[in-house]
Design an enzyme around this catalytic site. Structure first.
Site, PDB file in Angstrom:
ATOM      1  N   TYR A   1     -23.582   1.649  22.014  1.00 53.16           N
ATOM      2  CA  TYR A   1     -22.738   2.155  20.755  1.00 53.16           C
ATOM      3  C   TYR A   1     -23.182   3.625  20.439  1.00 53.16           C
ATOM      4  CZ  TYR A   1     -20.365   2.959  16.319  1.00 53.16           C
ATOM      5  OH  TYR A   1     -19.925   3.366  14.985  1.00 53.16           O
TER       6      TYR A   1
HETATM    7  N1  LIG Z   1     -18.207   0.913   9.046  1.00 54.82           N
HETATM    8  C1  LIG Z   1     -19.342   1.709   9.446  1.00 54.82           C
HETATM    9  O1  LIG Z   1     -20.473   1.374   9.104  1.00 54.82           O
HETATM   10  C2  LIG Z   1     -19.216   2.633  10.435  1.00 54.82           C
HETATM   11  C3  LIG Z   1     -20.442   3.632  10.518  1.00 54.82           C
HETATM   12  C4  LIG Z   1     -20.128   4.789  11.329  1.00 54.82           C
HETATM   13  C5  LIG Z   1     -19.192   5.111  12.048  1.00 54.82           C
HETATM   14  N2  LIG Z   1     -18.175   3.801  12.111  1.00 54.82           N
HETATM   15  C6  LIG Z   1     -17.037   4.395  12.865  1.00 54.82           C
HETATM   16  O2  LIG Z   1     -16.065   4.573  12.234  1.00 54.82           O
HETATM   17  C7  LIG Z   1     -14.761   4.157  12.707  1.00 54.82           C
HETATM   18  C8  LIG Z   1     -13.964   3.156  11.999  1.00 54.82           C
HETATM   19  O3  LIG Z   1     -14.581   2.057  11.700  1.00 54.82           O
HETATM   20  P1  LIG Z   1     -14.322   1.122  10.626  1.00 54.82           P
HETATM   21  O4  LIG Z   1     -15.618   0.774   9.994  1.00 54.82           O
HETATM   22  O5  LIG Z   1     -13.296   1.558   9.673  1.00 54.82           O
HETATM   23  O6  LIG Z   1     -13.899  -0.051  11.400  1.00 54.82           O
HETATM   24  P2  LIG Z   1     -12.733  -1.261  11.040  1.00 54.82           P
HETATM   25  O7  LIG Z   1     -12.558  -1.670   9.557  1.00 54.82           O
HETATM   26  O8  LIG Z   1     -13.123  -2.456  11.922  1.00 54.82           O
HETATM   27  O9  LIG Z   1     -11.346  -0.718  11.537  1.00 54.82           O
HETATM   28  C9  LIG Z   1     -11.333  -0.373  12.902  1.00 54.82           C
HETATM   29  C10 LIG Z   1      -9.893   0.526  12.983  1.00 54.82           C
HETATM   30  O10 LIG Z   1      -9.763   0.833  14.627  1.00 54.82           O
HETATM   31  C11 LIG Z   1      -8.682   0.095  15.120  1.00 54.82           C
HETATM   32  N3  LIG Z   1      -8.961   0.017  16.448  1.00 54.82           N
HETATM   33  C12 LIG Z   1     -10.064  -0.716  17.057  1.00 54.82           C
HETATM   34  N4  LIG Z   1      -9.951  -0.860  18.305  1.00 54.82           N
HETATM   35  C13 LIG Z   1      -8.914  -0.120  18.676  1.00 54.82           C
HETATM   36  C14 LIG Z   1      -8.428   0.168  19.930  1.00 54.82           C
HETATM   37  N5  LIG Z   1      -8.843  -0.218  21.033  1.00 54.82           N
HETATM   38  N6  LIG Z   1      -7.161   1.099  19.805  1.00 54.82           N
HETATM   39  C15 LIG Z   1      -6.897   1.637  18.863  1.00 54.82           C
HETATM   40  N7  LIG Z   1      -7.333   1.186  17.776  1.00 54.82           N
HETATM   41  C16 LIG Z   1      -8.305   0.432  17.706  1.00 54.82           C
HETATM   42  C17 LIG Z   1      -8.348  -1.122  14.024  1.00 54.82           C
HETATM   43  O11 LIG Z   1      -6.872  -1.208  14.382  1.00 54.82           O
HETATM   44  P3  LIG Z   1      -6.450  -2.660  14.017  1.00 54.82           P
HETATM   45  O12 LIG Z   1      -6.574  -2.838  12.678  1.00 54.82           O
HETATM   46  O13 LIG Z   1      -4.890  -2.642  14.586  1.00 54.82           O
HETATM   47  O14 LIG Z   1      -7.256  -3.797  14.716  1.00 54.82           O
HETATM   48  C18 LIG Z   1      -8.781  -0.434  13.085  1.00 54.82           C
HETATM   49  O15 LIG Z   1      -7.807   0.405  12.312  1.00 54.82           O
HETATM   50  C19 LIG Z   1     -15.188   3.700  14.201  1.00 54.82           C
HETATM   51  O16 LIG Z   1     -15.204   4.583  14.986  1.00 54.82           O
HETATM   52  C20 LIG Z   1     -16.732   3.232  14.222  1.00 54.82           C
HETATM   53  O17 LIG Z   1     -17.143   3.310  15.198  1.00 54.82           O
HETATM   54  C21 LIG Z   1     -18.193   2.961  11.358  1.00 54.82           C
END
Ligand SMILES: NC(=O)c1ccc[n+]([C@@H]2O[C@H](COP(=O)([O-])OP(=O)(O)OC[C@H]3O[C@@H](n4cnc5c(N)ncnc54)[C@H](OP(=O)(O)O)[C@@H]3O)[C@@H](O)[C@H]2O)c1
Length: 254
Positions: free
Chosen positions: A159
Site C-alpha cells: 500500500y
Molecule cells: N483513514 C486513514 O487513516 C488514511 C490515512 C492515510 C491515507 N488515507 C487515504 O485516504 C483516502 C481516503 O480514505 P478514507 O480513510 O476516507 O477511506 P474510506 O472512509 O474507506 O472511504 C473510501 C472512499 O473511496 C471510495 N472508493 C474505494 N474504492 C474505490 C474504487 N475502486 N473506485 C472509486 N472509489 C473508491 C469509496 O467509495 P464508496 O463509498 O462508494 O465505497 C469511499 O468514498 C484513501 O486514498 C486512503 O488510502 C487514509
C-alpha cells in the site's frame, strides 16, 4: 448561477476523508462534485448536506480502478458541468478514492498488489490525464498519499509503495503542468478514524490508544483534521505551494 464559484471534483467523496473535504470545500464557497464507487446513497447525502447550506453539488459514479471506464466518466462529467454549471471545466481535482490492504510482504498476493496498483497508481495517473483538459488554467490537483511513505508500520508495504509512486507522480505533474498555472500537491494523512482498514482506528479502543501514543498531539486523527487541509490547498493563500508533500498526521512517529 454565480460565475465566481469554483468547482472541485473529489473522488471517493461519499465517506471518510473525501466527504470531509467536500464539506470543507463547500464551506469555502467552492462547489463540489463527489464521486462514489458503490455507495450512491451516502454520496447523495453529501450532496444534500452541501445544498442545504447554500452550496451546489452533485454526485457521479466512478470506479477509480477501471481505467477503461474513464472516457465514459469524462463524458458524464462534461454533461454535468454544462447542465448544472454552464461550464466546460472545473478547477480542483482531489484524487482521494482508495482503500488499504494490510498484508505482510512475505504473503502479499499479486491480486492484492494489482488491486492497489489499479486504484492508487494507474487510477490516479490516468484519471488525471483524462480530466486534464477539463481542469481550468490556474487550477489545482491534490493527490492523497499517506504518512506511511515516511514511516513504516508492518503490513503496509505494498500500500505504501503505491502511495510513494503517487508522491513522485505529484512532482512530475507539477513540473509538466505548471505552465498552465496548475499546482499539484500531495497531502499525506496519518492514521485517521474512518472506515479505512475496517475502521480499526475509529472503532477499536486499544488501537486508538496505541496509535494515539505514536502521535505528538496525543490522539488519532479525525476526518475534520484533514478536510480543511485539502480545502485550504485550493485557496489563493496557498497559491505558491506547489509540488509539495503536506503531511497532516499530528506529528506521527516523529
Ligand atoms: N483513514 C486513514 O487513516 C488514511 C490515512 C492515510 C491515507 N488515507 C487515504 O485516504 C483516502 C481516503 O480514505 P478514507 O480513510 O476516507 O477511506 P474510506 O472512509 O474507506 O472511504 C473510501 C472512499 O473511496 C471510495 N472508493 C474505494 N474504492 C474505490 C474504487 N475502486 N473506485 C472509486 N472509489 C473508491 C469509496 O467509495 P464508496 O463509498 O462508494 O465505497 C469511499 O468514498 C484513501 O486514498 C486512503 O488510502 C487514509
Amino acid at each position: 448561477m454565480n460565475d465566481f464559484r469554483k468547482i472541485a471534483l473529489v473522488t471517493g467523496g461519499s465517506r471518510g476523508l473525501g466527504k470531509n473535504a467536500a464539506l470543507a470545500l463547500s464551506r469555502k464557497n467552492i462547489d463540489v462534485i463527489v464521486t462514489y464507487h458503490t455507495r450512491n446513497e451516502e454520496a447523495e447525502a453529501v450532496v444534500r448536506e452541501i445544498e442545504r447550506t447554500g452550496g451546489r453539488a452533485a454526485a457521479l459514479q466512478l470506479d477509480a480502478g477501471d481505467t477503461a471506464s474513464f472516457g465514459a466518466f469524462e463524458s458524464r462529467l462534461a454533461d454535468l458541468l454544462r447542465e448544472k454549471w454552464g461550464r466546460e471545466q472545473f478547477d480542483f481535482l482531489t484524487n482521494n478514492a482508495g482503500f488499504g490492504i494490510n498484508a505482510p510482504l512475505a504473503s502479499t498476493t499479486e491480486e492484492q498488489f494489482d488491486s492497489l496498483m489499479n486504484v492508487h497508481v494507474k487510477g490516479v495517473l490516468f484519471l488525471t490525464q483524462k480530466l486534464l483538459p477539463r481542469i481550468a488554467d490556474n487550477g489545482s490537483v491534490i493527490n492523497v498519499s499517506t504518512g506511511l511513505t515516511r514511516f513504516s508500520l508492518e503490513g503496509y508495504g505494498a500500500y505504501a509503495a503505491m502511495k510513494g509512486a503517487v508522491e513522485i507522480l505529484t512532482k512530475y505533474m507539477a513540473k509538466e503542468w505548471g505552465g498552465r498555472g496548475i499546482r499539484v500537491n500531495t497531502i499525506a494523512p496519518g492514521a485517521i478514524a474512518t472506515d479505512f482498514g475496517g475502521g480499526v482506528t475509529r472503532d477499536n479502543p486499544a488501537a486508538r490508544e496505541r496509535i494515539g501514543s505514536m502521535i505528538a498531539l496525543g490522539r488519532v486523527g479525525e476526518p475534520d483534521d484533514i478536510g480543511g487541509v485539502i480545502a485550504s490547498l485550493c485557496t489563493a493563500d496557498m497559491g505558491w505551494v506547489n509540488a509539495q508533500r503536506v503531511e497532516a498526521s499530528g506529528g506521527m512517529l516523529i
